[in-house]
Design a protein around this motif. Sequence first.
Motif, PDB file in Angstrom:
ATOM      1  N   PHE A  30      -1.416   0.946 -10.772  1.00 13.95           N
ATOM      2  CA  PHE A  30      -0.879  -0.233  -9.855  1.00 13.95           C
ATOM      3  C   PHE A  30       0.321  -1.586 -10.464  1.00 13.95           C
ATOM      4  CE2 PHE A  30      -0.571  -4.710  -7.988  1.00 13.95           C
ATOM      5  CZ  PHE A  30      -0.549  -4.652  -6.865  1.00 13.95           C
ATOM      6  N   GLY A  31      -0.329  -1.984 -12.209  1.00 18.68           N
ATOM      7  CA  GLY A  31       0.447  -2.608 -12.796  1.00 18.68           C
ATOM      8  C   GLY A  31       2.330  -1.862 -13.270  1.00 18.68           C
ATOM      9  N   ASP A  32       2.119  -0.261 -13.531  1.00 18.18           N
ATOM     10  CA  ASP A  32       3.109   0.560 -13.385  1.00 18.18           C
ATOM     11  C   ASP A  32       4.514   0.704 -12.306  1.00 18.18           C
ATOM     12  OD1 ASP A  32       2.267   0.946 -16.309  1.00 18.18           O
ATOM     13  OD2 ASP A  32       1.557   2.779 -15.208  1.00 18.18           O
ATOM     14  N   VAL A  33       3.793   0.173 -11.408  1.00 15.94           N
ATOM     15  CA  VAL A  33       4.579  -0.278 -10.123  1.00 15.94           C
ATOM     16  C   VAL A  33       4.711  -1.192  -9.576  1.00 15.94           C
ATOM     17  CG1 VAL A  33       4.108   0.204  -7.610  1.00 15.94           C
ATOM     18  CG2 VAL A  33       3.733   2.008  -8.520  1.00 15.94           C
ATOM     19  N   ASP A  90       0.798  -1.104   0.110  1.00 15.21           N
ATOM     20  CA  ASP A  90      -0.102   0.338   0.549  1.00 15.21           C
ATOM     21  C   ASP A  90       0.727   1.136   0.336  1.00 15.21           C
ATOM     22  OD1 ASP A  90      -2.219  -1.562  -0.485  1.00 15.21           O
ATOM     23  OD2 ASP A  90      -2.874  -1.213   2.481  1.00 15.21           O
ATOM     24  N   ASP A  91       2.385   1.051   0.800  1.00 17.06           N
ATOM     25  CA  ASP A  91       3.099   2.511   0.707  1.00 17.06           C
ATOM     26  C   ASP A  91       3.499   2.607  -0.525  1.00 17.06           C
ATOM     27  OD1 ASP A  91       2.591   2.794   4.012  1.00 17.06           O
ATOM     28  OD2 ASP A  91       4.348   2.156   4.218  1.00 17.06           O
ATOM     29  N   GLU A  92       4.042   1.414  -1.604  1.00  9.33           N
ATOM     30  CA  GLU A  92       4.098   1.568  -2.460  1.00  9.33           C
ATOM     31  C   GLU A  92       3.791   2.560  -3.191  1.00  9.33           C
ATOM     32  OE1 GLU A  92       8.438  -1.227  -2.446  1.00  9.33           O
ATOM     33  OE2 GLU A  92       5.979  -2.221  -3.016  1.00  9.33           O
ATOM     34  N   PHE A  93       2.187   2.294  -3.371  1.00  3.77           N
ATOM     35  CA  PHE A  93       1.425   2.390  -4.412  1.00  3.77           C
ATOM     36  C   PHE A  93       1.032   3.919  -3.822  1.00  3.77           C
ATOM     37  CE2 PHE A  93      -3.825   2.698  -5.687  1.00  3.77           C
ATOM     38  CZ  PHE A  93      -3.136   2.282  -7.245  1.00  3.77           C
ATOM     39  N   ALA A 115      13.274   5.608 -11.100  1.00  3.40           N
ATOM     40  CA  ALA A 115      14.450   5.696 -11.780  1.00  3.40           C
ATOM     41  C   ALA A 115      13.979   3.947 -12.962  1.00  3.40           C
ATOM     42  CB  ALA A 115      15.371   4.919 -11.586  1.00  3.40           C
ATOM     43  N   GLY A 116      13.439   2.629 -12.312  1.00  2.00           N
ATOM     44  CA  GLY A 116      12.601   1.350 -12.428  1.00  2.00           C
ATOM     45  C   GLY A 116      11.600   1.792 -13.100  1.00  2.00           C
ATOM     46  N   HIS A 117      11.148   2.426 -13.667  1.00  2.00           N
ATOM     47  CA  HIS A 117       9.850   2.211 -14.215  1.00  2.00           C
ATOM     48  C   HIS A 117       9.390   4.174 -14.943  1.00  2.00           C
ATOM     49  CE1 HIS A 117       7.997   3.098 -10.415  1.00  2.00           C
ATOM     50  NE2 HIS A 117       6.854   3.678 -11.412  1.00  2.00           N
ATOM     51  N   ASP A 118      10.344   5.712 -15.847  1.00  4.65           N
ATOM     52  CA  ASP A 118       9.804   6.352 -16.015  1.00  4.65           C
ATOM     53  C   ASP A 118      10.380   6.164 -16.914  1.00  4.65           C
ATOM     54  OD1 ASP A 118       8.582   7.701 -13.882  1.00  4.65           O
ATOM     55  OD2 ASP A 118      10.692   8.290 -13.550  1.00  4.65           O
TER      56      ASP A 118
END
Length: 449
Positions: free
Chosen positions: A405-408, A370-373, A445-448
Motif C-alpha cells: 500500500f505504501g509503495d502505491v 481500492d481499485d489502485e491497490f 512507471a512511477g514506482h518501479d
Amino acid sequence: MKSTVETLSPTRVRLAIEVPFDELKPSLQKAYREIGSQVQIPGFRRGKIPPAVIDQRVGRGAVLNEAVQEAIPQQILAAVREHEVKTLGRPEVEITEFADNEPLKFTAEVDVRPEITIPDLSTIKVEVPALEIGDNEIDEQINGLRERFATLKTVDRPAAEGDYVQLDLKATVDGEEVPGGSATNISHEVGSKQLLPGLDEVLVGLSADAETTFTTQLVGGDFAGRDADVAVTVRTVKDKQLPEIDDEFAQMASEFDTLEELRADLKERLTKVKKVEQIYAARDEALKQLVAAADIPAPEGVVKEEVEGRKQAMTDQLERIGATLEDYLASEEKTEEQIDTELTEAAAEGVKIQLLLDTIADAEDIQVSDDEFGHEIVHRAQRAQMQPQQYYDQLVRSGAAAAVFGDVRRGKALANVMEQVEMKDTEGNVLTLDDLRAAGEDEHAGHDH
C-alpha cells in the motif's frame, strides 16, 4: 504506564517506559494459559493446570519472561501513540529493571521519520542526453534475428571457431571414471567456452571421427580441484550458415515484406525502449537532486535492516544458481567490505527517497483507492505467477500488505513529482509522464525502482 521520549538524533529516539506490575496481570494470565496448553503434567488435563503447579514445575521466572515478551510490544505501541512518534523499522529493547511484583522498566530505541522540508519542486531542473538511434544499433538487432534463423550444415573439413560439433566426452581421474563426467552426442559451439576449460582449444583443427585427450581441472563433484583426463571424440562438424540480409529474410523473420519496413519497425521499437530508459534516468536524477536539496538524514537502523535484506536476497539468488557469495566476490574482484559499502550506500539512498516521497504524499494528502491497490496486487501477482487472491492472502499472512500500500502511495507521489519538476533532454525537448504512456509503459512507471 509512564513513558518519556528522548531524541538521540534527527532519526532516532529512546523511549523509557515504566509499567506497574498490576498492568502486567492480563499478560501474566495469558502466559499461564499459553504455557499450560504446551506442557504435560501427570494428573492434570492439558490447559487445566493451576498456576501454582506451573510455578512449581516450569518456574515462575519462565512465566514472567513470557508475560514480559508479550507485554513489551503493546506498551511500546501505547508510548508511541502518546508521544505521536512516527516510528520506522524495529525497536531495540533493553529491560533495565524487573522483578516479581515490581514495576517493569525498559527502554526502546527506534528510528523515526525525520522532519523534512520539501524543496520547491518547480526549481528542480533535470537534463538527460537526447535520444540517438544509430544504424549500428539496428544492424545489431538484424544480426540477432539472423542468428535465430541460422541453419547448420555438415561439412567435410576440420572444425574452426564458430562451427558446431557433435561430441562424446569421457572424464577420468587416475584412470577412474568421474561420476557424471561422460556425455554422448552433445552439440557444442567451438569457441563458446560453454563446456570444460581447455576443450575449445583442442577442438580447433579436428575433423569428424577424430579423437584426442586433454587435461582440465574439475570445479565440482567428488573430484573438485583435481586434474581430469578428458577423452574427446568428434562425431560431426557443422558450419553455421546465416541467411542473406534482404527482403526475403525480412519476410521469413517478420511480418514485413521488405527489409526497409523491418528496419523501420526495429528502429521504432528501439526508440520506445530508449525513451523509457531516458525518462527513468530523468526521474532518478530528479529524485537525487530533491534528496540532496532536502538534506535528508538516513535512519541507521532502517538502513541496516535494508542492507541485511538485500544481502540475504543476493545470497539466495546465488544459491539458486549453485554459487556462493565467495564465488561472486571472486568473479567481481571485490571484498565483502566493498559489497557491504555499496549495499549500504544504495540502501541509504533508497530509504531517503522513500522518506521524501512519504512526506510529499502527506503534504499533498495523496490517497490510494481500492481499485489502485487491487491493480497493484494483480500486477505483482502476475509477475510472481500467482493468482491475485492467493498473492494477497500471502501478503496479509506475512504482514507485507501495508508495505505494498505504501509503495502505491509513494508511486503516486513520484508521478506528482515528475509532473512538477522540469525534465528536458540536451536538445531542449520536454519529457513528461505522457511520453512513458506513449512508449507503452503503464502507471507503474512511477514506482518501479
